[in-house]
Enzyme design. Structure first.
Site, PDB file in Angstrom:
ATOM      1  N   LYS A 121      75.298  83.202 -14.753  1.00 23.98           N
ATOM      2  CA  LYS A 121      74.284  82.479 -13.975  1.00 23.98           C
ATOM      3  C   LYS A 121      74.355  80.984 -14.276  1.00 23.98           C
ATOM      4  O   LYS A 121      74.394  80.151 -13.366  1.00 23.98           O
ATOM      5  CB  LYS A 121      72.889  83.023 -14.297  1.00 23.98           C
ATOM      6  N   ASP A 139      69.833  84.610 -10.247  1.00 24.65           N
ATOM      7  CA  ASP A 139      68.663  84.639 -11.116  1.00 24.65           C
ATOM      8  C   ASP A 139      67.703  85.721 -10.614  1.00 24.65           C
ATOM      9  O   ASP A 139      68.020  86.468  -9.686  1.00 24.65           O
ATOM     10  CB  ASP A 139      67.991  83.270 -11.167  1.00 24.65           C
TER      11      ASP A 139
END
Length: 210
Positions: A121, A139
């Site tokens: 991420k 996310d």
């Protein structure tokens, strides 16, 4: 419509709804974004933006933060939660940047991913926001929304969601699309309250409604 067609329609509608959406972590240098995104784990971006002001005032460069006492870093970042592990990762990461990359963030995904405390991420966020490269940041907002909308089917694992989205999201759209999902997830398709479907720009194509 199939998933690729749905993705393109969702992208266009979110563009119209949130034309100026960008990263909600505030930064003026790439290494600061790297620090902030580590602190953002299980913490709100708004809180991180407040906490890092004190951190960067005291340690304004990669070199200064690399040389800082870990206990002092921990004390400053404690309001973000998980202070001990976050301070340790930040210290290690800054040392690597100082010793191996001349204080700069490497420009390729694998090298960024190899930095202490950096996951997919975070690496994707850096690739998209700092270097303008194709990126998909999975996310919690992204994972929740793409499942609700119907772009993926019951996938919760971040890497699997990312791989599924690469199949249907044009590479050049990925980074901005994920930022818009964050804005939409906070404003309309909320997690802690009932989603505000009555004012959602996707309500006629969303799998949750259909």
């Amino acid at each position: 419509m199939n998933k690729k067609e749905l993705a393109l329609e969702v992208i266009e509608r979110l563009k119209n709804e949130y034309p100026d959406a960008d990263c909600t972590l505030e930064y003026d240098q790439a290494w600061k974004l790297l620090v902030s995104v580590r602190l953002a784990a299980q913490c709100t971006d708004a809180r991180v933006n407040v906490v890092v002001k004190g951190l960067f005032e005291k340690y304004p460069t990669v070199e200064a933060l690399a040389a800082a006492d870990i206990a002092d870093i921990e004390e400053i970042v404690r309001p973000c939660g998980l202070g001990k592990s976050k301070a340790r990762d930040i210290s290690k990461c800054m040392k690597v940047l100082r010793d191996e990359y001349n204080g700069k963030i490497p420009t390729d995904f694998k090298s960024i991913l190899s930095l202490p405390g950096v996951g997919r991420k975070s690496a994707n966020l850096i690739m998209g926001d700092v270097f303008g490269k194709p990126a998909i940041v999975t996310d919690t907002h992204c994972i929740r929304l793409v499942n609700r909308i119907g772009l993926v089917d019951g996938i919760k694992d971040p890497k699997k969601v990312e791989m599924a989205l690469w199949e249907i999201i044009p590479p050049e759209e990925g980074s901005d699309f994920c930022h818009r999902l964050v804005w939409h997830g906070r404003d309309v398709c909320t997690a802690r309250t009932k989603p505000h479907c009555e004012r959602c720009c996707l309500n006629d194509i969303c799998a949750q409604i259909i």
